[in-house]
Design a protein around this motif. Structure first.
Motif, PDB file in Angstrom:
ATOM      1  N   ILE A  31       5.535  64.456  31.685  1.00 54.73           N
ATOM      2  CA  ILE A  31       6.657  63.563  31.376  1.00 54.73           C
ATOM      3  C   ILE A  31       7.966  64.321  31.413  1.00 54.73           C
ATOM      4  O   ILE A  31       8.971  63.854  31.977  1.00 54.73           O
ATOM      5  N   GLU A  32       7.988  65.493  30.818  1.00 60.04           N
ATOM      6  CA  GLU A  32       9.218  66.295  30.760  1.00 60.04           C
ATOM      7  C   GLU A  32       9.661  66.741  32.153  1.00 60.04           C
ATOM      8  O   GLU A  32      10.856  66.678  32.485  1.00 60.04           O
ATOM      9  N   LEU A  33       8.727  67.190  32.965  1.00 60.22           N
ATOM     10  CA  LEU A  33       9.076  67.650  34.310  1.00 60.22           C
ATOM     11  C   LEU A  33       9.494  66.482  35.207  1.00 60.22           C
ATOM     12  O   LEU A  33      10.388  66.629  36.044  1.00 60.22           O
ATOM     13  N   ILE A  34       8.862  65.315  35.024  1.00 60.08           N
ATOM     14  CA  ILE A  34       9.252  64.138  35.801  1.00 60.08           C
ATOM     15  C   ILE A  34      10.679  63.729  35.470  1.00 60.08           C
ATOM     16  O   ILE A  34      11.447  63.306  36.347  1.00 60.08           O
ATOM     17  N   MET A  35      11.068  63.850  34.205  1.00 63.20           N
ATOM     18  CA  MET A  35      12.446  63.556  33.812  1.00 63.20           C
ATOM     19  C   MET A  35      13.404  64.650  34.274  1.00 63.20           C
ATOM     20  O   MET A  35      14.573  64.380  34.589  1.00 63.20           O
ATOM     21  N   LEU A  36      12.910  65.889  34.328  1.00 58.65           N
ATOM     22  CA  LEU A  36      13.773  67.018  34.684  1.00 58.65           C
ATOM     23  C   LEU A  36      14.124  67.036  36.162  1.00 58.65           C
ATOM     24  O   LEU A  36      15.250  67.394  36.527  1.00 58.65           O
ATOM     25  N   ILE A  37      13.189  66.642  37.026  1.00 57.66           N
ATOM     26  CA  ILE A  37      13.414  66.737  38.474  1.00 57.66           C
ATOM     27  C   ILE A  37      14.614  65.902  38.933  1.00 57.66           C
ATOM     28  O   ILE A  37      15.527  66.435  39.579  1.00 57.66           O
ATOM     29  N   PRO A  38      14.691  64.588  38.625  1.00 60.03           N
ATOM     30  CA  PRO A  38      15.872  63.828  39.055  1.00 60.03           C
ATOM     31  C   PRO A  38      17.158  64.307  38.387  1.00 60.03           C
ATOM     32  O   PRO A  38      18.237  64.242  38.982  1.00 60.03           O
ATOM     33  N   LEU A  39      17.038  64.812  37.156  1.00 55.69           N
ATOM     34  CA  LEU A  39      18.204  65.350  36.466  1.00 55.69           C
ATOM     35  C   LEU A  39      18.744  66.578  37.192  1.00 55.69           C
ATOM     36  O   LEU A  39      19.961  66.731  37.367  1.00 55.69           O
ATOM     37  N   SER A  40      17.854  67.440  37.662  1.00 54.63           N
ATOM     38  CA  SER A  40      18.267  68.634  38.404  1.00 54.63           C
ATOM     39  C   SER A  40      18.884  68.258  39.748  1.00 54.63           C
ATOM     40  O   SER A  40      19.893  68.844  40.169  1.00 54.63           O
ATOM     41  N   ILE A  41      18.292  67.275  40.412  1.00 53.97           N
ATOM     42  CA  ILE A  41      18.819  66.832  41.705  1.00 53.97           C
ATOM     43  C   ILE A  41      20.209  66.238  41.530  1.00 53.97           C
ATOM     44  O   ILE A  41      21.138  66.520  42.305  1.00 53.97           O
ATOM     45  N   ALA A  42      20.383  65.415  40.489  1.00 50.50           N
ATOM     46  CA  ALA A  42      21.687  64.789  40.233  1.00 50.50           C
ATOM     47  C   ALA A  42      22.740  65.846  39.905  1.00 50.50           C
ATOM     48  O   ALA A  42      23.896  65.745  40.345  1.00 50.50           O
TER      49      ALA A  42
END
Length: 218
Positions: A31-42
């Motif tokens: 869950i944490e990594l799934i939330m982190l990936i789009p945040l990093s891309i943005a």
């Protein structure tokens, strides 16, 4: 560094010895990594836009994206906080019921939860102080939530000094070990509440869980 801190938290949760997580062991880190990936891309996309911004509407769009990034980062930090608190409560419950596992595994999990707690509150301090990093350079910075030693010096080179993530990590570490402010003082009500919460979680972890494990070893 903040995104790397979330990744470290996910890895620490995978290393919990006892079954203290929400659902399967892989669920919380996923869950944490799934939330982190789009945040990093943005975040990366916004940094590219900053280099090419020339007009006011460009900066307005960047400001809106950064505010969205900040809200998402705070949500991610809240999710991580709840997961770690759940792990601590599960460990305490098992200790009280006499099913906490061996003394060695209790010590390992207590240390894991304590380190995770330090990193989580470093993220809280970093994302809330002065409106958070996304507002830097785009809006007038809010009043400081913390008084760092550099802010009290008269050196002109430090007039525009802004704390980085390592400064907040050090703040979180010292608060978790001393259970009180050391060289950095909380100024706002939310900063004091955050430090109180971190110290309370740290005290519970060290005094109850670790002490019980040491007693078992003895």
């Amino acid at each position: 560094m903040a995104r790397g801190a979330v990744f470290v938290i996910a890895m620490l949760q995978l290393l919990l010895v006892n079954d203290l997580t929400v659902g399967p062991r892989w669920l919380a880190p996923a869950i944490e990594l799934i939330m982190l990936i789009p945040l990093s891309i943005a975040t990366a996309w916004t940094q590219v836009r900053v280099r090419s911004a020339t007009a006011d509407h460009h900066w307005e769009a960047i400001r809106n994206y950064r505010l969205w990034i900040r809200r998402t980062a705070i949500l991610l930090t809240a999710v991580v906080s709840l997961i770690n608190c759940f792990a601590l409560l599960q460990l305490v419950r098992r200790l009280l019921e006499g099913h906490g596992g061996s003394a060695q595994t209790l010590l390992v999990d207590a240390l894991n939860i304590w380190v995770t707690n330090v990193i989580i509150f470093a993220l809280w301090y970093w994302s809330t102080d002065r409106g958070g990093p996304p507002t830097c350079g785009l809006t007038k910075r809010a009043e400081a939530d913390f008084l760092f030693p550099q802010m009290t010096l008269s050196d002109r080179e430090l007039d525009n000094w802004i704390p980085g993530f390592v400064d907040y990590l050090f703040l979180a570490f010292t608060n978790a070990t001393a259970f009180s402010p050391t060289d950095t003082l909380p100024l706002s009500a939310r900063a004091k509440l955050l430090m109180m919460t971190e110290a309370m979680i740290s005290l519970l972890t060290v005094a109850l869980v670790a002490a019980r494990a040491v007693n078992i070893l003895a």
